[in-house]
Scaffold this motif. Structure first.
Motif, PDB file in Angstrom:
ATOM      1  N   ALA A  92      -9.551   3.448  -1.063  1.00 35.07           N
ATOM      2  CA  ALA A  92      -8.510   2.437  -1.270  1.00 35.07           C
ATOM      3  C   ALA A  92      -7.952   1.960   0.064  1.00 35.07           C
ATOM      4  O   ALA A  92      -7.689   0.764   0.250  1.00 35.07           O
ATOM      5  CB  ALA A  92      -7.395   3.015  -2.142  1.00 35.07           C
ATOM      6  N   LEU A  93      -7.765   2.892   0.993  1.00 30.77           N
ATOM      7  CA  LEU A  93      -7.277   2.506   2.316  1.00 30.77           C
ATOM      8  C   LEU A  93      -8.327   1.661   3.041  1.00 30.77           C
ATOM      9  O   LEU A  93      -7.982   0.680   3.715  1.00 30.77           O
ATOM     10  CB  LEU A  93      -6.935   3.752   3.133  1.00 30.77           C
ATOM     11  N   GLU A  94      -9.588   2.023   2.904  1.00 31.88           N
ATOM     12  CA  GLU A  94     -10.655   1.243   3.529  1.00 31.88           C
ATOM     13  C   GLU A  94     -10.716  -0.165   2.942  1.00 31.88           C
ATOM     14  O   GLU A  94     -10.963  -1.145   3.662  1.00 31.88           O
ATOM     15  CB  GLU A  94     -11.990   1.970   3.353  1.00 31.88           C
ATOM     16  N   ALA A  95     -10.477  -0.266   1.628  1.00 31.50           N
ATOM     17  CA  ALA A  95     -10.463  -1.587   0.993  1.00 31.50           C
ATOM     18  C   ALA A  95      -9.315  -2.434   1.530  1.00 31.50           C
ATOM     19  O   ALA A  95      -9.456  -3.641   1.756  1.00 31.50           O
ATOM     20  CB  ALA A  95     -10.355  -1.435  -0.529  1.00 31.50           C
ATOM     21  N   TYR A  96      -8.179  -1.782   1.757  1.00 29.55           N
ATOM     22  CA  TYR A  96      -7.018  -2.495   2.293  1.00 29.55           C
ATOM     23  C   TYR A  96      -7.292  -2.985   3.721  1.00 29.55           C
ATOM     24  O   TYR A  96      -6.979  -4.120   4.074  1.00 29.55           O
ATOM     25  CB  TYR A  96      -5.801  -1.574   2.271  1.00 29.55           C
ATOM     26  N   VAL A  97      -7.892  -2.115   4.531  1.00 27.09           N
ATOM     27  CA  VAL A  97      -8.197  -2.465   5.918  1.00 27.09           C
ATOM     28  C   VAL A  97      -9.346  -3.468   5.976  1.00 27.09           C
ATOM     29  O   VAL A  97      -9.397  -4.338   6.852  1.00 27.09           O
ATOM     30  CB  VAL A  97      -8.527  -1.198   6.732  1.00 27.09           C
TER      31      VAL A  97
ATOM     32  N   ILE B 146       0.832  -1.196   0.000  1.00 28.68           N
ATOM     33  CA  ILE B 146       0.000   0.000   0.000  1.00 28.68           C
ATOM     34  C   ILE B 146       0.869   1.249   0.000  1.00 28.68           C
ATOM     35  O   ILE B 146       1.975   1.264   0.565  1.00 28.68           O
ATOM     36  CB  ILE B 146      -0.950  -0.015   1.213  1.00 28.68           C
ATOM     37  N   ASN B 147       0.379   2.283  -0.655  1.00 34.05           N
ATOM     38  CA  ASN B 147       1.056   3.574  -0.675  1.00 34.05           C
ATOM     39  C   ASN B 147       0.920   4.218   0.703  1.00 34.05           C
ATOM     40  O   ASN B 147      -0.185   4.515   1.161  1.00 34.05           O
ATOM     41  CB  ASN B 147       0.430   4.453  -1.762  1.00 34.05           C
ATOM     42  N   THR B 148       2.040   4.442   1.377  1.00 33.25           N
ATOM     43  CA  THR B 148       1.974   4.984   2.738  1.00 33.25           C
ATOM     44  C   THR B 148       1.459   6.423   2.782  1.00 33.25           C
ATOM     45  O   THR B 148       1.071   6.901   3.847  1.00 33.25           O
ATOM     46  CB  THR B 148       3.362   4.919   3.406  1.00 33.25           C
TER      47      THR B 148
END
Length: 307
Positions: free
Chosen positions: A39-44, A2-4
């Protein structure tokens, strides 16, 4: 992988609680920010923000991610410094908002304690009269740090409950009055008589923190003057207009000389913390400053959901 930078977007949104403000500050369109948060929510694997209310609030998953995101970015900064010791240049600075009493009677000596090997460039921003305005300016990104008295019962401190802080010390607000010819307080809290009170403006920290004492004293206490600054109230109390609770750091010399005397016993003392809150979004210079001043302190954060 993931892109930090998505964690930076997340932390900025946690602080501003506003998509448009975060998008503007992060230099992107609101739609782009929304896609990045998605995108962050999808990762989490769970929603991080409740978008149904304004300002947006963190979900339970967002609360869980918050300390992890902070730790990830801080460890990345520490790794960067390994080969870039020049990253924090001496011409850089950070910004701090402070309540006026702490700005005058606490901040200078405290900062000096951390400038033994090199001076820190910390700009003090103009202090607003009321606590909520100072917190609002801090949350809007005007400063990386907020120095304030603190008591968890004070309602206006609630917007800070998802921010980390360190406790720099404690302070006691003492009920004081000018003395009569016998050396006794003109306006004693004990007894049954009316108490003239030089009060803090509604919305100031001490006005909120002193609420239990007002309830205890009931109609006996009558406000005769009103001001948001302890320095002004200090002058009024010295002139005999009424009594008030004033920080000991301000009136220690007056108590020693007898210019002021206690208006009540220790059971009427108000003990508060002195807290330094840090922003979620800080420059490398501010990160370095935080690392220095937080050494030896427990880093605290209220683990409750933002309502």
């Amino acid at each position: 992988m993931i892109n930090t930078d998505l964690f930076k977007d997340f932390l900025h949104l946690v602080q501003s609680r506003n998509f448009s403000a975060t998008a503007r500050d992060r230099g992107m369109s609101q739609s782009t920010l929304s896609r990045r948060i998605a995108a962050l929510e999808a990762y989490v694997g769970a929603p991080l923000f409740d978008r149904a209310i304004q300002p947006v609030s963190l979900t339970e998953a967002g609360e869980t991610l918050l300390p992890l995101a902070q730790s990830i970015l801080e460890q990345m900064e520490a790794a960067y410094y390994i080969g870039h010791p020049e990253a924090r240049r001496p011409d850089q600075k950070c910004h701090l908002i402070s309540l006026s009493t702490l700005m005058l009677h606490f901040f200078p000596d405290w900062l000096e304690q951390h400038a033994l090997d090199e001076p820190w460039q910390v700009d003090l921003l103009n202090t607003e009269p009321l606590l909520a305005a100072n917190i609002r300016n801090f949350l809007s990104g005007q400063a990386e740090f907020l120095l304030t008295f603190a008591d968890d019962r004070v309602p206006d401190l609630q917007p800070l409950r998802h921010h980390r802080y360190i406790v720099l010390g404690h302070e006691t607000a003492v009920p004081v009055s000018r003395a009569n010819s016998d050396g006794l307080p003109i306006w004693p809290l004990e007894g049954t008589g009316t108490i003239a009170y030089c009060g803090y403006t509604r919305g100031s920290f001490f006005q909120q923190a002193l609420a239990p004492f007002f309830e205890r004293l009931g109609p006996r206490i009558q406000k005769v003057r009103d001001n948001s600054m302890a320095a002004v109230i200090h002058s009024l109390v010295r002139q005999g207009h009424g009594m008030c609770w004033l920080p000991h750091m301000m009136i220690g010399d007056d108590l020693q000389s007898g210019a002021l005397v206690r208006a009540g016993g220790p059971e009427f003392d108000l003990r508060t913390e002195i807290r330094l809150y840090r922003s979620h979004n800080m420059s490398r210079y501010a990160q370095s400053f935080w690392a220095r001043v937080s050494e030896g302190h427990q880093i605290c954060r209220k683990a409750v959901r933002i309502a």
